[in-house]
Write an enzyme that holds these catalytic residues in place. Structure first.
Site, PDB file in Angstrom:
ATOM      1  N   HIS A 189     -71.298   7.221  35.838  1.00  0.00           N
ATOM      2  CA  HIS A 189     -71.152   8.628  36.226  1.00  0.00           C
ATOM      3  C   HIS A 189     -70.475   9.450  35.130  1.00  0.00           C
ATOM      4  O   HIS A 189     -69.963  10.527  35.401  1.00  0.00           O
ATOM      5  CB  HIS A 189     -70.386   8.732  37.549  1.00  0.00           C
ATOM      6  N   TRP A 229     -33.023  16.206  24.538  1.00  0.00           N
ATOM      7  CA  TRP A 229     -34.478  16.080  24.525  1.00  0.00           C
ATOM      8  C   TRP A 229     -34.987  17.497  24.733  1.00  0.00           C
ATOM      9  O   TRP A 229     -34.818  18.069  25.812  1.00  0.00           O
ATOM     10  CB  TRP A 229     -34.914  15.148  25.653  1.00  0.00           C
ATOM     11  N   LYS A 260     -37.149   8.445  29.221  1.00  0.00           N
ATOM     12  CA  LYS A 260     -37.156   7.378  30.220  1.00  0.00           C
ATOM     13  C   LYS A 260     -37.142   7.926  31.637  1.00  0.00           C
ATOM     14  O   LYS A 260     -37.856   7.460  32.500  1.00  0.00           O
ATOM     15  CB  LYS A 260     -35.952   6.464  29.991  1.00  0.00           C
ATOM     16  N   ASN A 300     -27.473  18.613  31.100  1.00  0.00           N
ATOM     17  CA  ASN A 300     -28.812  18.058  31.336  1.00  0.00           C
ATOM     18  C   ASN A 300     -29.453  18.899  32.425  1.00  0.00           C
ATOM     19  O   ASN A 300     -28.763  19.316  33.354  1.00  0.00           O
ATOM     20  CB  ASN A 300     -28.739  16.619  31.854  1.00  0.00           C
ATOM     21  N   GLY A 301     -30.766  19.084  32.342  1.00  0.00           N
ATOM     22  CA  GLY A 301     -31.455  19.873  33.368  1.00  0.00           C
ATOM     23  C   GLY A 301     -32.023  21.143  32.765  1.00  0.00           C
ATOM     24  O   GLY A 301     -32.115  21.271  31.536  1.00  0.00           O
ATOM     25  N   GLU A 337     -53.092   1.622  34.535  1.00  0.00           N
ATOM     26  CA  GLU A 337     -51.778   1.293  33.985  1.00  0.00           C
ATOM     27  C   GLU A 337     -51.901   0.713  32.567  1.00  0.00           C
ATOM     28  O   GLU A 337     -51.098   1.030  31.687  1.00  0.00           O
ATOM     29  CB  GLU A 337     -51.052   0.315  34.934  1.00  0.00           C
ATOM     30  N   LYS A 354     -50.136   2.360  29.295  1.00  0.00           N
ATOM     31  CA  LYS A 354     -49.237   1.635  28.399  1.00  0.00           C
ATOM     32  C   LYS A 354     -49.679   1.830  26.951  1.00  0.00           C
ATOM     33  O   LYS A 354     -48.865   2.090  26.080  1.00  0.00           O
ATOM     34  CB  LYS A 354     -49.218   0.124  28.711  1.00  0.00           C
ATOM     35  N   CYS A 409     -32.244  14.049  28.309  1.00  0.00           N
ATOM     36  CA  CYS A 409     -30.919  14.230  27.714  1.00  0.00           C
ATOM     37  C   CYS A 409     -29.901  13.256  28.319  1.00  0.00           C
ATOM     38  O   CYS A 409     -30.066  12.801  29.443  1.00  0.00           O
ATOM     39  CB  CYS A 409     -30.421  15.638  27.983  1.00  0.00           C
ATOM     40  N   GLU A 446     -49.166   5.577  25.647  1.00  0.00           N
ATOM     41  CA  GLU A 446     -47.819   6.107  25.487  1.00  0.00           C
ATOM     42  C   GLU A 446     -47.051   5.484  24.325  1.00  0.00           C
ATOM     43  O   GLU A 446     -46.174   6.138  23.773  1.00  0.00           O
ATOM     44  CB  GLU A 446     -47.011   6.052  26.790  1.00  0.00           C
ATOM     45  N   ARG A 482     -33.157   6.727  26.580  1.00  0.00           N
ATOM     46  CA  ARG A 482     -33.675   7.778  27.452  1.00  0.00           C
ATOM     47  C   ARG A 482     -34.608   8.736  26.723  1.00  0.00           C
ATOM     48  O   ARG A 482     -35.324   9.488  27.347  1.00  0.00           O
ATOM     49  CB  ARG A 482     -32.510   8.577  28.054  1.00  0.00           C
TER      50      ARG A 482
HETATM   51  C1  F6R Z   1     -44.650   4.927  31.985  1.00  0.00           C
HETATM   52  C2  F6R Z   1     -43.423   5.459  32.526  1.00  0.00           C
HETATM   53  C3  F6R Z   1     -43.485   6.714  33.327  1.00  0.00           C
HETATM   54  C4  F6R Z   1     -42.685   6.520  34.628  1.00  0.00           C
HETATM   55  C5  F6R Z   1     -42.647   7.829  35.418  1.00  0.00           C
HETATM   56  C6  F6R Z   1     -41.926   7.667  36.736  1.00  0.00           C
HETATM   57  O1  F6R Z   1     -44.434   3.756  31.282  1.00  0.00           O
HETATM   58  O2  F6R Z   1     -42.388   4.909  32.354  1.00  0.00           O
HETATM   59  O3  F6R Z   1     -44.794   7.068  33.595  1.00  0.00           O
HETATM   60  O4  F6R Z   1     -43.284   5.512  35.358  1.00  0.00           O
HETATM   61  O5  F6R Z   1     -41.999   8.812  34.656  1.00  0.00           O
HETATM   62  O6  F6R Z   1     -40.628   7.233  36.549  1.00  0.00           O
HETATM   63  P1  F6R Z   1     -39.775   6.621  37.733  1.00  0.00           P
HETATM   64  O7  F6R Z   1     -40.410   5.340  38.124  1.00  0.00           O
HETATM   65  O8  F6R Z   1     -38.403   6.458  37.173  1.00  0.00           O
HETATM   66  O9  F6R Z   1     -39.842   7.627  38.853  1.00  0.00           O
END
Ligand code: F6R
Length: 608
Positions: A504, A74, A603, A100-101, A481, A485, A2, A488, A27
């Site tokens: 395995h 959100w 985000k 927010n929260g 990673e 990517k 949010c 997501e 976000r």
């Molecule tokens: C993946 C992504 C999330 C963040 C995770 C941690 O692309 O963006 O997996 O990496 O939510 O976020 P931060 O780095 O802000 O603690």
């Protein structure tokens, strides 16, 4: 997650609030709303969907006034809908709240409020805050908010206005970020500086259990007992254009292409003219760092994958045990934390609830916490004993890219710095390593120039129903990673695996419908990767390989190879991830998805 913006001044509030919400779009959200005070009355406009939908609504339902709040929601409690969208009102329609929260005790509060005659309309936890404040309101909004937050369990960044006191906004924070923006004859509140960058660069960060009362000409910072607190004013160093796409179709593309520039910035910050490593405002004393017996890395998501690379770096450079934990696991698993441990928390935003909780858990054992973070003044940086900033600039795309390589580059420099202090590596190795790291930005640029070849591979593979990513040694985290990517932003099931684990279990998945991305750069594990490639080919898996320029062997049996410039194995994660970021990006774009705002994701994950 949010987003909040609040404005008070002499200008028309709605365009400012709408622009602020637009800046917060990245976000992640599913509904939005605005409230203003005009001629002693509150007026709201709320909708499900995008800011563009809210703007259309505001053309039909014109809101006036010089004070107001805006919110992007959100969904946590209750589906995305107009009634669940913020701002929420109390029964009298005189008090409005954005939040927010998560209010954890909202059910209990709700039952109590209902008994007192409140009519609760939404399924949200937030609405109870509006009614609670209203019940406690005796002509002083800040006192009512103070009373309400005492009863609230959980996390909040709150913005509150009342038509009975139209000249003020009251804000309060616990475990969810909030800043006050300072203007001339106008002031702001926001959950993220991006919301107010068009209007001011002067901000005050609220800390946990602090409140702000802002009018158009004044800002009062208070603790939860109503005592004044003195706060520093911070100047935001980045510009509005840093949060714009600058000719790229998406923020993700811009941020992928920014990586050479970001790494060059880190090099110039971390390496002095005399070729020694230094960190600005680093305040962990050398005597402690020499005594450290083990390292515990805490992070989530992409930052966790950077942490896994960090484990390889620290163990090989320092020869001390290093563990890596998800914040969400570390906080609950009763970890063993020895006296001479160094905790390294890695986070782009510095606001990730689980990472922060992990740090708080660690601090109970009185160990020192060093954070590697991108956002100045974020909660993590304030709660850590020392910080190394990653200098990546604002990362807007939900999928993290430049923050990842910035975190890894920082971990290399930290590893080398500690190795120098502890004499665990020779001076010549350290100098050679610095020289190699300095060449990385140019090598990344070379890969980025080859984007069209990666796009062509993406086009041929976007219809595959599932992807497997295989890597070994320091590129095992790269495989994780790369898979993250892809899943997501393209919603294609993708798994990352240590290639040695193939036999395995995951080998059972291989058939002609499976795309297998193999990280096979030149290294001492290259021959092992070749065996994995052969095993995959024997089962008709479709391979995309990442290999080092000049490798002729793979050409004999593979069609799809993305070449990267030669680099020592230990620094290769800074290159091998670039084609995987581009591959995920192009697949998602070609599938027609909104890559910057993938479904269900936010985000900055500020709730548990
Ligand atoms: C993946 C992504 C999330 C963040 C995770 C941690 O692309 O963006 O997996 O990496 O939510 O976020 P931060 O780095 O802000 O603690």
């Amino acid at each position: 997650m949010c987003g909040i913006i609040g404005y008070i001044g002499s200008k028309d509030a709605v365009p400012i609030l709408a622009q602020g919400l637009k800046n917060l779009e990245y976000r992640g959200y599913d509904s939005a709303g605005i409230v203003t005070i005009y001629k002693g009355k509150l007026a709201t406009a709320k909708c499900k969907g995008r800011i563009a939908d809210l703007k259309s609504l505001l053309k039909k339902k014109v809101l006036r006034g010089n004070v107001g709040l805006g919110h992007t929601r959100w969904a946590t409690h209750g589906v995305p809908s107009v009634v669940n969208a913020h701002p929420h009102l109390d029964c009298s329609g005189k008090i409005s709240v954005v939040h927010n929260g998560i209010i954890e005790n909202f059910q209990d509060l709700k039952e109590n409020l209902k008994k007192q005659g409140c009519k609760i309309k939404s399924q949200t936890d937030t609405e109870v805050a509006a009614h609670l404040i209203s019940k406690l309101y005796k002509g002083n909004l800040e006192a009512a908010v103070r009373g309400a937050v005492k009863k609230i369990k959980g996390s909040f960044a709150l913005g509150v206005i009342s038509s009975d006191e139209p000249g003020k906004i009251v804000a309060a924070r616990r475990d969810s970020p909030l800043v006050v923006g300072l203007g001339s004859g106008e002031n702001f509140i926001a959950s993220d500086v991006a919301a107010i960058l068009n209007y001011t660069k002067q901000v005050i960060y609220l800390e946990d259990n602090q409140m702000a009362v802002i009018t158009k000409d004044s800002v009062n910072m208070l603790d939860m007992r109503g005592n004044k607190v003195n706060k520093d004013i911070n100047t935001i160093s980045y510009r509005q254009e840093d949060v714009q796409k600058r000719g790229f179709s998406h923020f993700m593309a811009k941020e992928i292409h920014e990586q050479p520039q970001v790494l060059s910035r880190i090099i110039s910050c971390c390496v002095s003219r005399q070729n020694t490593i230094r960190f600005k405002d680093f305040n962990l004393d050398s005597s402690f760092l020499k005594k450290v017996e083990n390292i515990i890395i805490i992070a989530c998501g992409t930052a966790y994958h950077a942490g896994l690379v960090g484990k390889y770096i620290m163990e090989s450079f320092l020869r001390i045990p290093t563990s890596v934990d998800y914040g969400s696991e570390f906080r609950y698993r009763k970890p063993v934390i020895r006296k001479n441990s160094l905790v390294i928390a890695i986070s782009q935003s510095g606001e990730t609830a689980d990472t922060l909780a992990g740090v708080r858990e660690a601090k109970k054992s009185k160990v020192r916490v060093l954070s590697i973070c991108n956002v100045l003044g974020s909660s993590l940086t304030r709660e850590s004993d020392s910080v190394i900033y990653t200098h990546a600039g604002p990362e807007i795309s939900v999928a993290s890219t430049k923050a990842y390589t910035a975190q890894i580059m920082t971990l290399y420099f930290l590893g080398l710095y500690l190795a120098n202090l502890r004499n665990s590596l020779s001076k010549s190795y350290i100098n050679g390593a610095i020289a190699s790291l300095k060449k990385v930005p140019t090598k990344q640029r070379e890969i980025l120039q080859n984007s069209s070849a990666i796009k062509a591979i993406a086009k041929k593979h976007l219809h595959f129903g599932a992807f497997l990513y295989l890597g070994r040694n320091i590129n095992f985290p790269t495989a994780l990673e790369g898979a993250l990517k892809l899943k997501e932003i393209s919603y294609i099931p993708a798994e990352g695996y240590a290639a040695g684990e193939m036999k395995h279990g995951p080998i059972a998945l291989i058939d002609e419908y499976r795309a297998v991305v193999c990280i096979a750069n030149n290294s001492f594990v290259f021959d092992k990767m070749v065996s994995n490639i052969q095993e995959t080919l024997a089962r008709k898996g479709k391979i995309i390989a990442i290999a080092t320029q000049g490798n002729k062997q793979l050409r004999e049996y593979l069609k799809e190879i993305i070449f990267i410039p030669p680099i020592e194995e230990e620094f290769s994660p800074l290159l091998t991830i670039i084609p995987l970021q581009l591959l995920a990006y192009y697949i998602a774009v070609l599938k027609g998805y909104d890559v910057d705002k993938p479904r269900n994701l936010a985000k900055s994950v500020t709730v548990e």
